[in-house]
Design a protein around this motif. Sequence first.
Motif, PDB file in Angstrom:
ATOM      1  N   SER A 125       3.038   5.080 -11.885  1.00 22.29           N
ATOM      2  CA  SER A 125       2.619   4.431 -13.126  1.00 22.29           C
ATOM      3  C   SER A 125       1.577   3.349 -12.811  1.00 22.29           C
ATOM      4  CB  SER A 125       3.835   3.805 -13.807  1.00 22.29           C
ATOM      5  OG  SER A 125       3.423   2.971 -14.859  1.00 22.29           O
ATOM      6  N   LEU A 126       0.417   3.433 -13.435  1.00 20.43           N
ATOM      7  CA  LEU A 126      -0.655   2.474 -13.182  1.00 20.43           C
ATOM      8  C   LEU A 126      -0.250   1.037 -13.507  1.00 20.43           C
ATOM      9  CD1 LEU A 126      -3.522   1.937 -12.218  1.00 20.43           C
ATOM     10  CD2 LEU A 126      -4.302   2.373 -14.558  1.00 20.43           C
ATOM     11  N   PRO A 127       0.406   0.772 -14.639  1.00 22.54           N
ATOM     12  CA  PRO A 127       0.802  -0.622 -14.911  1.00 22.54           C
ATOM     13  C   PRO A 127       1.750  -1.191 -13.841  1.00 22.54           C
ATOM     14  CG  PRO A 127       0.966   0.681 -16.915  1.00 22.54           C
ATOM     15  CD  PRO A 127       0.686   1.636 -15.799  1.00 22.54           C
ATOM     16  N   ILE A 128       2.671  -0.372 -13.374  1.00 23.50           N
ATOM     17  CA  ILE A 128       3.597  -0.849 -12.340  1.00 23.50           C
ATOM     18  C   ILE A 128       2.855  -1.045 -11.024  1.00 23.50           C
ATOM     19  CG2 ILE A 128       5.681  -0.307 -11.026  1.00 23.50           C
ATOM     20  CD1 ILE A 128       6.742   1.066 -13.538  1.00 23.50           C
ATOM     21  N   ARG A 129       1.911  -0.171 -10.709  1.00 31.67           N
ATOM     22  CA  ARG A 129       1.089  -0.354  -9.506  1.00 31.67           C
ATOM     23  C   ARG A 129       0.359  -1.689  -9.557  1.00 31.67           C
ATOM     24  NH1 ARG A 129      -2.007   5.307  -8.076  1.00 31.67           N
ATOM     25  NH2 ARG A 129      -0.157   6.380  -7.305  1.00 31.67           N
ATOM     26  N   ILE A 130      -0.190  -2.001 -10.709  1.00 33.61           N
ATOM     27  CA  ILE A 130      -0.918  -3.266 -10.863  1.00 33.61           C
ATOM     28  C   ILE A 130       0.023  -4.449 -10.661  1.00 33.61           C
ATOM     29  CG2 ILE A 130      -2.148  -4.722 -12.528  1.00 33.61           C
ATOM     30  CD1 ILE A 130      -3.366  -2.077 -13.639  1.00 33.61           C
ATOM     31  N   VAL A 131       1.219  -4.370 -11.226  1.00 33.57           N
ATOM     32  CA  VAL A 131       2.198  -5.455 -11.057  1.00 33.57           C
ATOM     33  C   VAL A 131       2.546  -5.631  -9.582  1.00 33.57           C
ATOM     34  CG1 VAL A 131       4.591  -6.125 -11.523  1.00 33.57           C
ATOM     35  CG2 VAL A 131       3.155  -5.279 -13.380  1.00 33.57           C
ATOM     36  N   VAL A 132       2.766  -4.530  -8.864  1.00 30.29           N
ATOM     37  CA  VAL A 132       3.112  -4.612  -7.440  1.00 30.29           C
ATOM     38  C   VAL A 132       1.948  -5.196  -6.643  1.00 30.29           C
ATOM     39  CG1 VAL A 132       3.695  -3.258  -5.387  1.00 30.29           C
ATOM     40  CG2 VAL A 132       4.841  -2.796  -7.553  1.00 30.29           C
ATOM     41  N   TRP A 133       0.720  -4.784  -6.938  1.00 31.56           N
ATOM     42  CA  TRP A 133      -0.445  -5.336  -6.234  1.00 31.56           C
ATOM     43  C   TRP A 133      -0.610  -6.824  -6.517  1.00 31.56           C
ATOM     44  CZ3 TRP A 133      -2.787  -3.811  -2.107  1.00 31.56           C
ATOM     45  CH2 TRP A 133      -2.816  -2.465  -1.777  1.00 31.56           C
ATOM     46  N   VAL A 134      -0.406  -7.227  -7.762  1.00 32.39           N
ATOM     47  CA  VAL A 134      -0.522  -8.652  -8.102  1.00 32.39           C
ATOM     48  C   VAL A 134       0.584  -9.453  -7.401  1.00 32.39           C
ATOM     49  CG1 VAL A 134      -0.314 -10.324 -10.001  1.00 32.39           C
ATOM     50  CG2 VAL A 134      -1.747  -8.295 -10.280  1.00 32.39           C
ATOM     51  N   ALA A 135       1.799  -8.941  -7.408  1.00 33.05           N
ATOM     52  CA  ALA A 135       2.903  -9.618  -6.710  1.00 33.05           C
ATOM     53  C   ALA A 135       2.602  -9.715  -5.210  1.00 33.05           C
ATOM     54  CB  ALA A 135       4.217  -8.886  -6.948  1.00 33.05           C
ATOM     55  N   GLY A 136       2.064  -8.642  -4.640  1.00 35.70           N
ATOM     56  CA  GLY A 136       1.692  -8.655  -3.229  1.00 35.70           C
ATOM     57  C   GLY A 136       0.606  -9.676  -2.943  1.00 35.70           C
ATOM     58  N   LEU A 137      -0.372  -9.761  -3.822  1.00 38.03           N
ATOM     59  CA  LEU A 137      -1.454 -10.737  -3.660  1.00 38.03           C
ATOM     60  C   LEU A 137      -0.910 -12.161  -3.737  1.00 38.03           C
ATOM     61  CD1 LEU A 137      -4.460 -11.426  -3.392  1.00 38.03           C
ATOM     62  CD2 LEU A 137      -4.615 -11.237  -5.880  1.00 38.03           C
ATOM     63  N   ILE A 138      -0.034 -12.409  -4.702  1.00 37.45           N
ATOM     64  CA  ILE A 138       0.569 -13.739  -4.825  1.00 37.45           C
ATOM     65  C   ILE A 138       1.382 -14.064  -3.572  1.00 37.45           C
ATOM     66  CG2 ILE A 138       2.305 -15.091  -6.081  1.00 37.45           C
ATOM     67  CD1 ILE A 138       1.300 -13.618  -8.641  1.00 37.45           C
ATOM     68  N   GLY A 139       2.161 -13.094  -3.084  1.00 38.61           N
ATOM     69  CA  GLY A 139       2.931 -13.303  -1.853  1.00 38.61           C
ATOM     70  C   GLY A 139       2.037 -13.616  -0.669  1.00 38.61           C
ATOM     71  N   CYS A 140       0.931 -12.893  -0.538  1.00 43.40           N
ATOM     72  CA  CYS A 140      -0.008 -13.145   0.564  1.00 43.40           C
ATOM     73  C   CYS A 140      -0.641 -14.531   0.438  1.00 43.40           C
ATOM     74  CB  CYS A 140      -1.086 -12.069   0.599  1.00 43.40           C
ATOM     75  SG  CYS A 140      -0.494 -10.472   1.200  1.00 43.40           S
ATOM     76  N   LEU A 141      -0.983 -14.921  -0.780  1.00 41.58           N
ATOM     77  CA  LEU A 141      -1.564 -16.252  -0.990  1.00 41.58           C
ATOM     78  C   LEU A 141      -0.563 -17.349  -0.641  1.00 41.58           C
ATOM     79  CD1 LEU A 141      -3.560 -15.659  -4.298  1.00 41.58           C
ATOM     80  CD2 LEU A 141      -4.496 -15.999  -2.002  1.00 41.58           C
ATOM     81  N   ALA A 177       0.828  -1.209   0.000  1.00 42.26           N
ATOM     82  CA  ALA A 177       0.000   0.000   0.000  1.00 42.26           C
ATOM     83  C   ALA A 177       0.862   1.258   0.000  1.00 42.26           C
ATOM     84  CB  ALA A 177      -0.945  -0.008   1.199  1.00 42.26           C
ATOM     85  N   ILE A 178       1.849   1.325   0.870  1.00 43.15           N
ATOM     86  CA  ILE A 178       2.724   2.506   0.930  1.00 43.15           C
ATOM     87  C   ILE A 178       3.454   2.700  -0.396  1.00 43.15           C
ATOM     88  CG2 ILE A 178       4.846   3.403   1.982  1.00 43.15           C
ATOM     89  CD1 ILE A 178       3.850   2.207   4.646  1.00 43.15           C
ATOM     90  N   SER A 179       3.976   1.594  -0.947  1.00 45.36           N
ATOM     91  CA  SER A 179       4.710   1.694  -2.219  1.00 45.36           C
ATOM     92  C   SER A 179       3.833   2.226  -3.334  1.00 45.36           C
ATOM     93  CB  SER A 179       5.256   0.321  -2.617  1.00 45.36           C
ATOM     94  OG  SER A 179       6.167  -0.146  -1.675  1.00 45.36           O
ATOM     95  N   THR A 180       2.628   1.673  -3.447  1.00 40.44           N
ATOM     96  CA  THR A 180       1.775   2.057  -4.575  1.00 40.44           C
ATOM     97  C   THR A 180       1.114   3.412  -4.384  1.00 40.44           C
ATOM     98  OG1 THR A 180      -0.052   0.757  -3.669  1.00 40.44           O
ATOM     99  CG2 THR A 180       1.346  -0.298  -5.316  1.00 40.44           C
ATOM    100  N   ILE A 181       0.879   3.817  -3.164  1.00 39.11           N
ATOM    101  CA  ILE A 181       0.225   5.110  -2.925  1.00 39.11           C
ATOM    102  C   ILE A 181       1.218   6.259  -3.028  1.00 39.11           C
ATOM    103  CG2 ILE A 181      -0.942   6.526  -1.185  1.00 39.11           C
ATOM    104  CD1 ILE A 181      -2.305   3.905  -0.250  1.00 39.11           C
ATOM    105  N   PHE A 182       2.397   6.099  -2.415  1.00 42.40           N
ATOM    106  CA  PHE A 182       3.323   7.222  -2.305  1.00 42.40           C
ATOM    107  C   PHE A 182       4.474   7.232  -3.311  1.00 42.40           C
ATOM    108  CE2 PHE A 182       1.568   6.820   2.028  1.00 42.40           C
ATOM    109  CZ  PHE A 182       0.947   8.049   2.098  1.00 42.40           C
ATOM    110  N   PHE A 183       4.889   6.079  -3.788  1.00 45.09           N
ATOM    111  CA  PHE A 183       6.123   6.039  -4.565  1.00 45.09           C
ATOM    112  C   PHE A 183       5.961   5.611  -6.020  1.00 45.09           C
ATOM    113  CE2 PHE A 183       7.407   5.300  -0.116  1.00 45.09           C
ATOM    114  CZ  PHE A 183       8.146   6.448   0.058  1.00 45.09           C
ATOM    115  N   ILE A 184       4.918   4.887  -6.329  1.00 47.36           N
ATOM    116  CA  ILE A 184       4.744   4.396  -7.698  1.00 47.36           C
ATOM    117  C   ILE A 184       3.605   5.165  -8.350  1.00 47.36           C
ATOM    118  CG2 ILE A 184       4.207   2.398  -9.133  1.00 47.36           C
ATOM    119  CD1 ILE A 184       5.384   0.664  -6.880  1.00 47.36           C
TER     120      ILE A 184
END
Length: 120
Positions: free
Chosen positions: A93-109, A84-91
């Motif tokens: 670019s929407l495509p990169i935000r999506i990649v980070v969220w997907v990677a985070g979701l995979i990590g959580c799973l 959340a911090i990475s995508t809200i404050f530092f990223i």
Amino acid sequence: MRPFYLILGIIAVLLGTIGIFVPGLPTTPLVLLASWCFYHSSPKMQQWLLQSFLGRYIRDYRDRGGLTLRKRVYILLLMTTMVAISTIFFIHSLPIRIVVWVAGLIGCLVVGFVVPKAKE
């Protein structure tokens, strides 16, 4: 196969170390993979890994058979917070935000469903 396991173990250690700082990249499964690879390729490398700062992940997992509920919740909260911090404050670019969220979701799973629960 020994050289293959050795190279795979080194890559797993590098990714596991990066996973400490990068949200969505789980550290424990990668360190366990590295330990398994080193067990099958180089006892010296496995001993080095067990004595390194990453060794506690292996010892905790080996002693308890998995992650405790407390550690699991801590890891999931930390990963979610860092994504959340990475995508809200530092990223920006929407495509990169999506990649980070997907990677985070995979990590959580992976942490939630693949890494075994500790025997209490």
